[in-house]
Design an enzyme around this catalytic site. Structure first.
Site, PDB file in Angstrom:
ATOM      1  N   HIS A   1     -81.505  75.312   9.825  1.00 12.09           N
ATOM      2  CA  HIS A   1     -80.261  74.794  10.397  1.00 12.09           C
ATOM      3  C   HIS A   1     -79.539  75.901  11.178  1.00 12.09           C
ATOM      4  O   HIS A   1     -79.035  75.679  12.264  1.00 12.09           O
ATOM      5  CB  HIS A   1     -79.384  74.249   9.262  1.00 12.09           C
ATOM      6  CG  HIS A   1     -79.224  75.183   8.092  1.00 12.09           C
ATOM      7  ND1 HIS A   1     -80.296  75.799   7.484  1.00 12.09           N
ATOM      8  CD2 HIS A   1     -78.117  75.655   7.437  1.00 12.09           C
ATOM      9  CE1 HIS A   1     -79.869  76.579   6.507  1.00 12.09           C
ATOM     10  NE2 HIS A   1     -78.546  76.512   6.460  1.00 12.09           N
ATOM     11  N   ARG A   2     -79.553  77.123  10.620  1.00 11.22           N
ATOM     12  CA  ARG A   2     -78.871  78.261  11.274  1.00 11.22           C
ATOM     13  C   ARG A   2     -79.623  78.649  12.549  1.00 11.22           C
ATOM     14  O   ARG A   2     -79.020  78.910  13.588  1.00 11.22           O
ATOM     15  CB  ARG A   2     -78.800  79.430  10.273  1.00 11.22           C
ATOM     16  CG  ARG A   2     -77.955  80.607  10.716  1.00 11.22           C
ATOM     17  CD  ARG A   2     -77.566  81.477   9.538  1.00 11.22           C
ATOM     18  NE  ARG A   2     -76.679  80.775   8.619  1.00 11.22           N
ATOM     19  CZ  ARG A   2     -77.055  80.294   7.430  1.00 11.22           C
ATOM     20  NH1 ARG A   2     -78.283  80.495   6.964  1.00 11.22           N
ATOM     21  NH2 ARG A   2     -76.201  79.633   6.678  1.00 11.22           N
TER      22      ARG A   2
ATOM     23  N   PHE B   1     -81.713  82.840   0.089  1.00 15.97           N
ATOM     24  CA  PHE B   1     -80.510  82.883  -0.747  1.00 15.97           C
ATOM     25  C   PHE B   1     -80.060  81.458  -1.029  1.00 15.97           C
ATOM     26  O   PHE B   1     -80.640  80.495  -0.519  1.00 15.97           O
ATOM     27  CB  PHE B   1     -79.395  83.691  -0.046  1.00 15.97           C
ATOM     28  CG  PHE B   1     -78.834  83.019   1.186  1.00 15.97           C
ATOM     29  CD1 PHE B   1     -79.481  83.111   2.401  1.00 15.97           C
ATOM     30  CD2 PHE B   1     -77.644  82.277   1.129  1.00 15.97           C
ATOM     31  CE1 PHE B   1     -78.980  82.487   3.543  1.00 15.97           C
ATOM     32  CE2 PHE B   1     -77.126  81.654   2.270  1.00 15.97           C
ATOM     33  CZ  PHE B   1     -77.810  81.759   3.472  1.00 15.97           C
ATOM     34  N   GLY B   2     -79.016  81.337  -1.819  1.00 16.11           N
ATOM     35  CA  GLY B   2     -78.388  80.034  -2.060  1.00 16.11           C
ATOM     36  C   GLY B   2     -79.348  78.984  -2.596  1.00 16.11           C
ATOM     37  O   GLY B   2     -80.097  79.217  -3.551  1.00 16.11           O
TER      38      GLY B   2
ATOM     39  N   LYS C   1     -76.140  85.077   4.214  1.00 16.97           N
ATOM     40  CA  LYS C   1     -75.793  84.543   5.527  1.00 16.97           C
ATOM     41  C   LYS C   1     -75.622  85.663   6.546  1.00 16.97           C
ATOM     42  O   LYS C   1     -76.104  85.587   7.667  1.00 16.97           O
ATOM     43  CB  LYS C   1     -74.433  83.862   5.353  1.00 16.97           C
ATOM     44  CG  LYS C   1     -74.326  82.507   5.922  1.00 16.97           C
ATOM     45  CD  LYS C   1     -72.849  82.188   5.937  1.00 16.97           C
ATOM     46  CE  LYS C   1     -72.558  80.855   5.380  1.00 16.97           C
ATOM     47  NZ  LYS C   1     -71.138  80.492   5.584  1.00 16.97           N
TER      48      LYS C   1
ATOM     49  N   ASP D   1     -70.205  77.862   9.053  1.00 14.85           N
ATOM     50  CA  ASP D   1     -69.946  77.046   7.860  1.00 14.85           C
ATOM     51  C   ASP D   1     -71.161  76.146   7.693  1.00 14.85           C
ATOM     52  O   ASP D   1     -71.599  75.493   8.643  1.00 14.85           O
ATOM     53  CB  ASP D   1     -68.671  76.218   7.987  1.00 14.85           C
ATOM     54  CG  ASP D   1     -68.219  75.743   6.620  1.00 14.85           C
ATOM     55  OD1 ASP D   1     -67.834  76.595   5.789  1.00 14.85           O
ATOM     56  OD2 ASP D   1     -68.282  74.517   6.348  1.00 14.85           O
ATOM     57  N   SER D   2     -71.709  76.166   6.493  1.00 16.74           N
ATOM     58  CA  SER D   2     -72.971  75.470   6.306  1.00 16.74           C
ATOM     59  C   SER D   2     -73.036  74.854   4.923  1.00 16.74           C
ATOM     60  O   SER D   2     -72.191  75.126   4.069  1.00 16.74           O
ATOM     61  CB  SER D   2     -74.127  76.451   6.512  1.00 16.74           C
ATOM     62  OG  SER D   2     -73.844  77.686   5.897  1.00 16.74           O
TER      63      SER D   2
ATOM     64  N   GLU E   1     -59.063  80.075   3.580  1.00 18.23           N
ATOM     65  CA  GLU E   1     -59.209  78.839   2.811  1.00 18.23           C
ATOM     66  C   GLU E   1     -59.895  77.778   3.666  1.00 18.23           C
ATOM     67  O   GLU E   1     -59.465  77.537   4.811  1.00 18.23           O
ATOM     68  CB  GLU E   1     -57.822  78.358   2.375  1.00 18.23           C
ATOM     69  CG  GLU E   1     -57.842  77.813   0.963  1.00 18.23           C
ATOM     70  CD  GLU E   1     -56.532  77.146   0.638  1.00 18.23           C
ATOM     71  OE1 GLU E   1     -56.564  76.067   0.035  1.00 18.23           O
ATOM     72  OE2 GLU E   1     -55.483  77.715   1.017  1.00 18.23           O
TER      73      GLU E   1
ATOM     74  N   LYS F   1     -88.234  80.921   8.507  1.00 21.25           N
ATOM     75  CA  LYS F   1     -86.914  80.318   8.241  1.00 21.25           C
ATOM     76  C   LYS F   1     -85.978  80.564   9.433  1.00 21.25           C
ATOM     77  O   LYS F   1     -85.243  79.674   9.851  1.00 21.25           O
ATOM     78  CB  LYS F   1     -86.302  80.882   6.942  1.00 21.25           C
ATOM     79  CG  LYS F   1     -85.003  80.163   6.595  1.00 21.25           C
ATOM     80  CD  LYS F   1     -84.233  80.695   5.406  1.00 21.25           C
ATOM     81  CE  LYS F   1     -82.900  79.962   5.330  1.00 21.25           C
ATOM     82  NZ  LYS F   1     -81.904  80.627   4.483  1.00 21.25           N
TER      83      LYS F   1
HETATM   84  P1  ITT Z   1     -68.453  82.386   4.010  1.00 20.71           P
HETATM   85  O1  ITT Z   1     -67.562  81.167   4.048  1.00 20.71           O
HETATM   86  O2  ITT Z   1     -67.729  83.647   3.671  1.00 20.71           O
HETATM   87  O3  ITT Z   1     -69.312  82.510   5.234  1.00 20.71           O
HETATM   88  P2  ITT Z   1     -69.782  80.907   1.872  1.00 20.71           P
HETATM   89  O4  ITT Z   1     -70.967  81.201   1.008  1.00 20.71           O
HETATM   90  O5  ITT Z   1     -68.504  80.486   1.194  1.00 20.71           O
HETATM   91  O6  ITT Z   1     -69.520  82.215   2.788  1.00 20.71           O
HETATM   92  P3  ITT Z   1     -69.931  78.327   3.148  1.00 20.71           P
HETATM   93  O7  ITT Z   1     -68.567  77.938   2.773  1.00 20.71           O
HETATM   94  O8  ITT Z   1     -70.428  77.997   4.533  1.00 20.71           O
HETATM   95  O9  ITT Z   1     -70.213  79.877   2.969  1.00 20.71           O
HETATM   96  O10 ITT Z   1     -70.919  77.674   2.078  1.00 20.71           O
HETATM   97  C1  ITT Z   1     -72.265  77.546   2.317  1.00 20.71           C
HETATM   98  C2  ITT Z   1     -72.969  77.146   1.022  1.00 20.71           C
HETATM   99  O11 ITT Z   1     -74.242  76.614   1.363  1.00 20.71           O
HETATM  100  C3  ITT Z   1     -73.226  78.358   0.130  1.00 20.71           C
HETATM  101  O12 ITT Z   1     -73.289  77.947  -1.218  1.00 20.71           O
HETATM  102  C4  ITT Z   1     -74.586  78.827   0.611  1.00 20.71           C
HETATM  103  O13 ITT Z   1     -75.303  79.530  -0.380  1.00 20.71           O
HETATM  104  C5  ITT Z   1     -75.265  77.510   0.993  1.00 20.71           C
HETATM  105  N1  ITT Z   1     -76.131  77.748   2.149  1.00 20.71           N
HETATM  106  C6  ITT Z   1     -75.769  77.845   3.458  1.00 20.71           C
HETATM  107  N2  ITT Z   1     -76.832  78.173   4.220  1.00 20.71           N
HETATM  108  C7  ITT Z   1     -77.868  78.297   3.361  1.00 20.71           C
HETATM  109  C8  ITT Z   1     -79.225  78.643   3.531  1.00 20.71           C
HETATM  110  O14 ITT Z   1     -79.714  78.991   4.705  1.00 20.71           O
HETATM  111  N3  ITT Z   1     -79.989  78.668   2.443  1.00 20.71           N
HETATM  112  C9  ITT Z   1     -79.502  78.364   1.219  1.00 20.71           C
HETATM  113  N4  ITT Z   1     -78.235  78.055   0.968  1.00 20.71           N
HETATM  114  C10 ITT Z   1     -77.417  78.021   2.035  1.00 20.71           C
END
Ligand code: ITT
Length: 198
Positions: free
Chosen positions: A174-175, A146-147, A13, A67-68, A38, A169
């Site tokens: 969304h971002r 990622f993710g 992110k 937050d995503s 939290e 991307k």
């Molecule tokens: P911070 O709160 O520290 O920013 P986090 O990873 O805990 O980090 P979130 O609570 O917003 O962030 O959770 C977002 C989740 O959604 C997390 O598992 C990400 O990997 C996923 N996510 C968000 N944007 C994404 C993207 O562009 N591609 C893939 N996964 C994404």
């Protein structure tokens, strides 16, 4: 221009947020690693505001938070705000999501991103949200991003987020959409921030 603390502990992110912020003239700094916020809100917007406000107050600087997460229709919007807490690692989260969906035919989903910018006193200065619709594949595809990127397929591009070039991307995610909504509002901040941090 003032300093802006990027309030995230997620390296994927962070890299994407920096790409949007780089041209705005703020001096970017990282959130102190030990500062954990939290996420008690039940919407993306609420959690983005919580993270931005608390990091701003703790550091005494302007802060931006994202937050995503992923909302899957056949799972009634899950994992939603629990996307990060759905498993311990990216691969565990992906596996759990694929198991939960099984052979379900309705694979419709969307990524949602809420962004908030807080002033040094913790009050919220700007907020925006972006959505990217797509579908959940049956198995991961691609190595970028990622993710949940390898299982999130975007029909208009005929690719998953993990298969498309980062620049694509950046534009359609969304971002990307949240930052497109946020950027025009940045001008309204210049009067407040001008001359600070010098
Ligand atoms: P911070 O709160 O520290 O920013 P986090 O990873 O805990 O980090 P979130 O609570 O917003 O962030 O959770 C977002 C989740 O959604 C997390 O598992 C990400 O990997 C996923 N996510 C968000 N944007 C994404 C993207 O562009 N591609 C893939 N996964 C994404």
């Amino acid at each position: 221009m003032a300093r802006l603390v990027v309030a995230t502990g997620n390296p994927g992110k962070l890299k994407e947020m920096e790409a949007y912020l780089v041209e705005l003239g703020w001096e970017l700094t990282l959130k102190p690693e030990q500062l954990e916020i939290e996420e008690t809100g039940d919407s993306f917007a609420e959690n983005a505001c919580l993270k931005a406000s608390q990091v701003a107050e703790a550091t005494g600087e302007w802060a931006i938070a994202d937050d995503s997460g992923l909302e899957v229709d056949a799972l009634d919007g899950a994992p939603g705000v629990f996307s990060a807490r759905y498993g311990k690692t990216d691969s565990e989260r992906i596996e759990r999501l694929l198991n939960a969906l099984g052979n379900e035919l309705n694979r419709e989903a969307r990524f949602v991103c809420a962004i908030a910018i807080a002033r040094p006193d913790g009050t919220i200065a700007l907020q925006a949200e972006g959505i990217c619709p797509g579908r959940i594949l049956h198995a991961p595809r691609g190595t970028g991003g990622f993710g949940y990127d390898p299982i999130f397929y975007v029909p208009e591009q005929s690719q998953t987020f993990a298969e498309m070039p980062a620049a694509v991307k950046h534009r359609i995610s969304h971002r990307g959409r949240a930052f497109q909504a946020l950027l025009p509002q940045f001008q309204s901040l210049s009067a407040e921030t001008w001359g600070q941090g010098e």
